[in-house]
Design a protein around this motif. Structure first.
Motif, short mmCIF file in Angstrom:
data_model
loop_
_atom_site.label_atom_id
_atom_site.label_comp_id
_atom_site.label_asym_id
_atom_site.label_seq_id
_atom_site.Cartn_x
_atom_site.Cartn_y
_atom_site.Cartn_z
N ALA A 164 64.67 71.58 21.96
CA ALA A 164 63.36 71.33 22.57
C ALA A 164 62.22 71.45 21.57
O ALA A 164 61.10 71.00 21.84
CB ALA A 164 63.13 72.31 23.72
N LEU A 165 62.49 72.02 20.40
CA LEU A 165 61.44 72.16 19.38
C LEU A 165 61.29 70.87 18.60
O LEU A 165 62.26 70.16 18.34
CB LEU A 165 61.79 73.30 18.43
N ASP A 166 60.06 70.57 18.22
CA ASP A 166 59.81 69.43 17.35
C ASP A 166 60.52 69.65 16.02
O ASP A 166 60.61 70.79 15.54
CB ASP A 166 58.31 69.25 17.09
N THR A 167 60.99 68.58 15.40
CA THR A 167 61.70 68.71 14.13
C THR A 167 60.81 69.33 13.04
O THR A 167 61.32 69.94 12.11
CB THR A 167 62.24 67.35 13.65
N GLY A 168 59.51 69.20 13.20
CA GLY A 168 58.58 69.79 12.24
C GLY A 168 58.38 71.29 12.42
O GLY A 168 57.74 71.94 11.59
N ASN A 169 58.89 71.85 13.49
CA ASN A 169 58.75 73.29 13.73
C ASN A 169 59.87 74.02 13.00
O ASN A 169 60.76 74.63 13.60
CB ASN A 169 58.78 73.59 15.24
N THR A 170 59.80 73.99 11.70
CA THR A 170 60.87 74.58 10.88
C THR A 170 60.95 76.09 11.07
O THR A 170 62.04 76.65 11.02
CB THR A 170 60.69 74.24 9.39
N GLY A 171 59.81 76.74 11.29
CA GLY A 171 59.82 78.18 11.52
C GLY A 171 60.64 78.54 12.75
O GLY A 171 61.46 79.46 12.72
N GLY A 172 60.43 77.81 13.83
CA GLY A 172 61.18 78.07 15.06
C GLY A 172 62.65 77.74 14.91
O GLY A 172 63.52 78.51 15.33
N ILE A 173 62.94 76.61 14.29
CA ILE A 173 64.33 76.18 14.11
C ILE A 173 65.09 77.17 13.23
O ILE A 173 66.20 77.59 13.56
CB ILE A 173 64.38 74.75 13.54
N GLU A 174 64.48 77.57 12.12
CA GLU A 174 65.13 78.52 11.22
C GLU A 174 65.33 79.88 11.88
O GLU A 174 66.35 80.55 11.67
CB GLU A 174 64.34 78.65 9.92
N THR A 175 64.37 80.30 12.68
CA THR A 175 64.48 81.59 13.38
C THR A 175 65.64 81.56 14.37
O THR A 175 66.46 82.49 14.41
CB THR A 175 63.16 81.92 14.10
N LEU A 176 65.73 80.49 15.16
CA LEU A 176 66.82 80.37 16.13
C LEU A 176 68.17 80.26 15.43
O LEU A 176 69.16 80.86 15.87
CB LEU A 176 66.58 79.18 17.06
N ASP A 177 68.22 79.50 14.35
CA ASP A 177 69.46 79.40 13.58
C ASP A 177 69.88 80.75 13.01
O ASP A 177 71.06 81.09 12.99
CB ASP A 177 69.31 78.37 12.45
N GLY A 178 68.90 81.53 12.54
CA GLY A 178 69.19 82.85 12.01
C GLY A 178 69.75 83.79 13.07
O GLY A 178 70.70 84.52 12.82
N LEU A 179 69.17 83.74 14.27
CA LEU A 179 69.69 84.57 15.35
C LEU A 179 71.11 84.13 15.73
O LEU A 179 71.98 84.98 15.90
CB LEU A 179 68.77 84.49 16.58
N ALA A 180 71.33 82.83 15.83
CA ALA A 180 72.68 82.33 16.16
C ALA A 180 73.69 82.80 15.12
O ALA A 180 74.81 83.19 15.46
CB ALA A 180 72.67 80.81 16.25
N GLN A 181 73.29 82.80 13.86
CA GLN A 181 74.20 83.24 12.80
C GLN A 181 74.51 84.73 12.92
O GLN A 181 75.66 85.14 12.83
CB GLN A 181 73.59 82.93 11.44
N ILE A 182 73.50 85.54 13.14
CA ILE A 182 73.70 86.99 13.29
C ILE A 182 74.60 87.29 14.49
O ILE A 182 75.46 88.17 14.43
CB ILE A 182 72.35 87.72 13.44
N LEU A 183 74.42 86.53 15.57
CA LEU A 183 75.21 86.75 16.78
C LEU A 183 76.57 86.05 16.73
O LEU A 183 77.30 86.07 17.70
CB LEU A 183 74.43 86.26 18.01
N SER A 184 76.85 85.44 15.59
CA SER A 184 78.12 84.69 15.40
C SER A 184 78.27 83.57 16.43
O SER A 184 79.35 83.33 16.95
CB SER A 184 79.33 85.63 15.46
N LEU A 185 77.15 82.90 16.72
CA LEU A 185 77.16 81.80 17.66
C LEU A 185 76.97 80.45 17.00
O LEU A 185 76.96 79.43 17.67
CB LEU A 185 76.05 81.97 18.71
N SER A 186 76.78 80.45 15.69
CA SER A 186 76.57 79.17 15.00
C SER A 186 77.91 78.49 14.74
O SER A 186 78.95 79.13 14.65
CB SER A 186 75.80 79.38 13.70
N ASP A 187 77.85 77.17 14.66
CA ASP A 187 79.08 76.39 14.45
C ASP A 187 79.56 76.45 13.02
O ASP A 187 78.92 76.72 12.11
CB ASP A 187 78.84 74.93 14.83
#
Length: 187
Positions: A164-187
């Motif tokens: 749902a985030l704009d592709t230009g919202n790198t701060g939001g995307i990177e934050t969500l990716d970081g959380l997914a990685q910590i929670l072992s939810l990333s692909d």
């Protein structure tokens, strides 16, 4: 002589014991249904705050992610009265809160996207993994909504928020990716 890791774990443990357990002291009328959040217009979404808190068993702190519109600032204390009894929100009380901002349009898209997940839309508790909470101030007062999800549904939730985030919202995307990685939810 104490080792630094042991001291860190002891401090973390004390913080979790002191302030982390949920005690819902909000008035019942302050809790809104998901559809009411979906009905907010873009002006009302300027003050919406959202947080993602790991509420499962852990050995180390896991950062809470909180976000709001670029017209607002995150205030973690606003969420405190809405914590569900019996769940541990200690990560909300630690200094490592990861925040980002997005547009009201992104928030609207996020609400619509996560509303496709039945457990979220119904505000269900289907596990002890991730709390998804929304808070807003309305003309009727403070309002909140929460769903507590299992790992599988949390992965879907994070992917829908990210999409749902704009592709230009790198701060939001990177934050969500970081959380997914910590929670072992990333692909």
């Amino acid at each position: 002589m104490f080792n630094t890791k042991l001291i860190t774990l002891l401090i973390f443990g004390l913080l979790l014991l002191v302030g982390g357990f949920g005690v819902n002291c909000a008035p019942e009328e302050a809790e809104m249904g998901f559809d009411e959040f979906q009905d907010f217009n873009l002006e009302q979404l300027r003050t919406l705050q959202v947080k993602l808190t790991y509420v499962g068993i852990q050995e180390e702190p896991i950062p809470t992610v909180a976000f709001t519109s670029s017209f607002n600032t995150v205030d973690m204390e606003k969420f405190r009265p809405f914590r569900r009894s019996g769940f541990h929100y200690g990560n909300d009380d630690l200094p490592n809160i990861w925040t980002f901002t997005c547009s009201p349009e992104e928030l609207k898209g996020m609400i619509d996207a996560v509303g496709e997940i039945e457990a979220v839309r119904q505000g269900e508790v289907i596990g002890e993994f991730l709390s998804f909470m929304m808070y807003n101030t309305t003309s009727e007062g403070d309002k909140a909504f929460e769903a507590i999800l299992d790992a599988e549904t949390s992965k879907l939730l994070l992917s829908k928020i990210r999409a749902a985030l704009d592709t230009g919202n790198t701060g939001g995307i990177e934050t969500l990716d970081g959380l997914a990685q910590i929670l072992s939810l990333s692909d």
